[in-house]
Structure formats: C-alpha cells, structure tokens
Design a protein around this motif. Structure first.
Motif, PDB file in Angstrom:
ATOM      1  N   SER A 297       0.807  -1.215   0.000  1.00  0.00           N
ATOM      2  CA  SER A 297       0.000   0.000   0.000  1.00  0.00           C
ATOM      3  C   SER A 297       0.839   1.264   0.000  1.00  0.00           C
ATOM      4  CB  SER A 297      -0.945   0.008   1.200  1.00  0.00           C
ATOM      5  OG  SER A 297      -0.213  -0.143   2.399  1.00  0.00           O
TER       6      SER A 297
ATOM      7  N   ASP B 122       0.524   2.745  -3.268  1.00  0.00           N
ATOM      8  CA  ASP B 122      -0.821   2.867  -3.829  1.00  0.00           C
ATOM      9  C   ASP B 122      -1.520   4.134  -3.348  1.00  0.00           C
ATOM     10  OD1 ASP B 122      -0.473   0.436  -5.052  1.00  0.00           O
ATOM     11  OD2 ASP B 122      -1.426  -0.692  -3.442  1.00  0.00           O
TER      12      ASP B 122
ATOM     13  N   TYR C 190      -2.842  -2.431   2.166  1.00  0.00           N
ATOM     14  CA  TYR C 190      -2.898  -3.379   1.056  1.00  0.00           C
ATOM     15  C   TYR C 190      -1.527  -4.027   0.905  1.00  0.00           C
ATOM     16  CZ  TYR C 190      -3.430  -5.354  -3.589  1.00  0.00           C
ATOM     17  OH  TYR C 190      -3.471  -6.226  -4.645  1.00  0.00           O
TER      18      TYR C 190
ATOM     19  N   ARG D  64       0.272  -7.616  -1.003  1.00  0.00           N
ATOM     20  CA  ARG D  64       0.167  -8.872  -1.755  1.00  0.00           C
ATOM     21  C   ARG D  64       1.565  -9.429  -1.945  1.00  0.00           C
ATOM     22  NH1 ARG D  64      -3.150 -11.376  -5.944  1.00  0.00           N
ATOM     23  NH2 ARG D  64      -1.804 -12.600  -7.319  1.00  0.00           N
TER      24      ARG D  64
ATOM     25  N   GLN E 286      -2.445 -12.061   0.799  1.00  0.00           N
ATOM     26  CA  GLN E 286      -3.003 -10.832   0.258  1.00  0.00           C
ATOM     27  C   GLN E 286      -3.968 -10.172   1.224  1.00  0.00           C
ATOM     28  OE1 GLN E 286      -4.430 -10.158  -4.002  1.00  0.00           O
ATOM     29  NE2 GLN E 286      -6.374 -10.527  -2.973  1.00  0.00           N
ATOM     30  N   GLN E 287      -3.848  -8.860   1.367  1.00  0.00           N
ATOM     31  CA  GLN E 287      -4.818  -8.030   2.062  1.00  0.00           C
ATOM     32  C   GLN E 287      -5.281  -6.966   1.084  1.00  0.00           C
ATOM     33  OE1 GLN E 287      -4.091  -6.944   6.301  1.00  0.00           O
ATOM     34  NE2 GLN E 287      -2.058  -7.768   5.928  1.00  0.00           N
ATOM     35  N   LEU E 288      -6.549  -7.045   0.706  1.00  0.00           N
ATOM     36  CA  LEU E 288      -7.098  -6.156  -0.305  1.00  0.00           C
ATOM     37  C   LEU E 288      -8.133  -5.233   0.335  1.00  0.00           C
ATOM     38  CD1 LEU E 288      -7.514  -5.380  -3.320  1.00  0.00           C
ATOM     39  CD2 LEU E 288      -9.275  -7.155  -3.398  1.00  0.00           C
ATOM     40  N   PRO E 289      -7.918  -3.913   0.337  1.00  0.00           N
ATOM     41  CA  PRO E 289      -8.882  -3.003   0.957  1.00  0.00           C
ATOM     42  C   PRO E 289     -10.189  -2.959   0.191  1.00  0.00           C
ATOM     43  CG  PRO E 289      -7.190  -1.777  -0.202  1.00  0.00           C
ATOM     44  CD  PRO E 289      -6.761  -3.211  -0.243  1.00  0.00           C
TER      45      PRO E 289
ATOM     46  N   ASN F 164     -10.073  -4.836   5.253  1.00  0.00           N
ATOM     47  CA  ASN F 164      -9.254  -5.639   4.345  1.00  0.00           C
ATOM     48  C   ASN F 164      -9.883  -7.005   4.085  1.00  0.00           C
ATOM     49  OD1 ASN F 164      -6.960  -4.019   3.689  1.00  0.00           O
ATOM     50  ND2 ASN F 164      -6.256  -4.246   5.788  1.00  0.00           N
TER      51      ASN F 164
END
Length: 305
Positions: free
Chosen positions: A103, A106, A119, A121, A148-151, A244
């Motif tokens: 992140s 990002d 975030y 990955r 993976q941690q995806l917001p 997340n």
C-alpha cells in the motif's frame, strides 16, 4: 483476450477458485467450459471453475479448443482448456520467485475515509525437477503461497440515532428522485382489524419505548452509527465501511514420470490447494462478513503405450 471466440466473464476474484476461470469460449456461458489438468477434469462441481491452477513455471504447455473438438471431450457447451504440467528431466532444473505489492505505493480508494488501508500482496514460490533413475524415472514439484490483504470500501445505510429510539417522524422515501418525498409510516401491529384488513400508524410515527423488543434493542447495539450525512431527504447511504479482504493460499503439485520401456510412459500427479479467506461485509465483523476455509485436491495417474 485470446481471440474472437474468447471474452472475459468479468470475474476477478483471487479467493476461492484461485485465479478464477470466469471467461467465455465460443459463445458459451461463463463457467460452461471444461478445464482439464493433464487430461483430468479440473473444475468444481458447483460453479464449474478451475480447482487447481499450477504456477506458470510448472506449466509445460496449454491448449484451448473453442469448437470442433473430439467426442472424448464432453460435459461442456463452451470450450476445452487443457493444461499440461512439466515433468522432471535428466538434469536438475528449478526456479524461485517472489512478487510484492504494498500500500505504500498505492493511492487510497476514492470513497475510503481515514488512512490508506493496508494493502499487501505477496506471491512467492518455486519449482524443481530432477531424475531418480536416469532416462527412466523423474520427479517434479512446485509450491506457491499467496498472502493478500485487499482493501474494500462499502457504502450502505444504518439507522439514525432517532430511528434507534423509535422516532421515525423524519423518515422519508423518494422514488423516483424527482418525486415529492413521502413519509415511511410505521404501523402498530396491535391495531390490526381483521374486518377491514387495516392497521393504525403509531402516533407521530414514533414507536413507544415500551413497545420496542429488548432483544431487538440488543441486536441494534451491534449496528454502527452513521459516519457521514447521507441523502438529505432519506438518510440512505449514511455509512461507509472500509476493511481488508484477506486471502491466504498455499498450493503444491508433485509429479512423477516413469518410462519402463521405449514405448511405455506412466505418470502420476498429486495436487493440493488450501484457501483461507476473510471477506468483509458492509459493516464491522459483529454483524457482517464471512470466513471460509476451502481445501482442494486433484489426482491424475494415466499411462500411455
């Protein structure tokens, strides 16, 4: 896009059915294609998505047939996707890899509030092939892990402070948006008239405190308060929640090839994938979100002469 007979089905989920096989072949419906791994069926029984997706470095070749395939390929109204895994050789060969995304590189989601969600990955793995008996018996294996941690940001509606206390005097709906607002009337179920089939609305559109179920009040405590104004008339879309979506996946394949004679080949392969996910809902985990833990296994043991 592989060609005029192929199109994306719109799926981008990297959770269940890792690298989801959501695409269309030859005009067939999404998920109607037959996906095979080393000639064996490689789809789930419920939504016909790929079970095992081996790492790129473990793939020898793949073939896609859109139309006019042999009768041996049944059970599909779309296309045939056949992926062949690598085998070991007389030399030791292997590779390792690691892909990172964080992140810190990002931008925040347009609708997100506060700091940029964390975030991250990381996709790491490796493959190796080697001989057990030169010219006769070979082994090949691979392993890949995804962390993976995806917001995810979700816009929804929650009861206002007044509605929590039973006061719906300022609760309106407006459909369509160009129409005049109309009050949402709350009727007293105790006033139902079996003859007329009608009920009477609460006075002032306010539910008395002694008429509110205590169990409902306890459940209501789990719901968050609005954290943004929402619609000026209806108060909808007054809550945004960001959390997340977590995916932890491990998968591996083991393959052995035996050549007992110049015209005979026997091989066996075992594949396994574990997929643990936390999927946030529209509100905090106390009342929304899901946790899954899926396990997939696939075995193949054909021979040819």
């Amino acid at each position: 896009m592989l060609g005029p007979n192929f199109s994306d089905g719109g799926g981008g989920n990297v959770g269940r059915n890792y690298f989801r096989s959501d695409f269309n072949v030859g005009g067939g419906r999404s998920g109607s294609q037959a996906i095979m791994l080393d000639g064996a069926p490689n789809t789930t029984g419920d939504v016909s998505r790929a079970v095992i997706s081996p790492p790129v470095d473990a793939v020898q070749e793949f073939k896609v047939q859109a139309t006019s395939y042999d009768a041996q390929f049944g059970r599909t109204s779309g296309g045939i996707v056949n992926v062949l895994t690598k085998s070991g050789t007389n030399d030791i060969h292997g590779s390792v890899y690691d892909f990172e995304r964080d992140s810190s590189m990002d931008a925040s989601n347009y609708f997100a509030t506060g700091n940029v969600p964390n975030y991250h990955r990381r996709q790491t793995g490796g493959v190796v092939g080697f001989p057990i008996l030169r010219d006769r018996w070979f082994m090949f294996g691979d392993f890949e892990a995804l962390r993976q941690q995806l917001p995810v940001s979700t816009l929804s509606s929650v009861p206002t402070q007044a509605q929590r206390s039973g006061d719906f005097s300022s609760t309106y709906y407006q459909a369509p948006a160009s129409s005049a607002p109309a009050q949402v009337l709350i009727y007293d179920p105790a006033t139902y008239n079996a003859t007329t089939g009608r009920r009477t609305a609460f006075k002032g559109n306010i539910v008395p405190a002694n008429r509110i179920n205590p169990v409902a009040l306890n459940i209501l405590k789990s719901y968050p308060l609005p954290n943004q104004p929402g619609n000026a008339v209806t108060n909808v879309n007054n809550y945004i929640y960001t959390d997340n979506s977590v995916t932890n996946t491990n998968k591996y394949d083991f393959r052995t090839d035996l050549h007992p004679g110049q015209k005979t080949t026997i091989f066996g392969r075992f594949s396994r994938q574990t997929d643990a996910r936390i999927v946030p809902g529209a509100m905090p985990p106390a009342i929304a979100g899901t946790v899954t833990d899926d396990h997939y296994m696939l075995r193949s043991s054909p021979s040819s002469r």
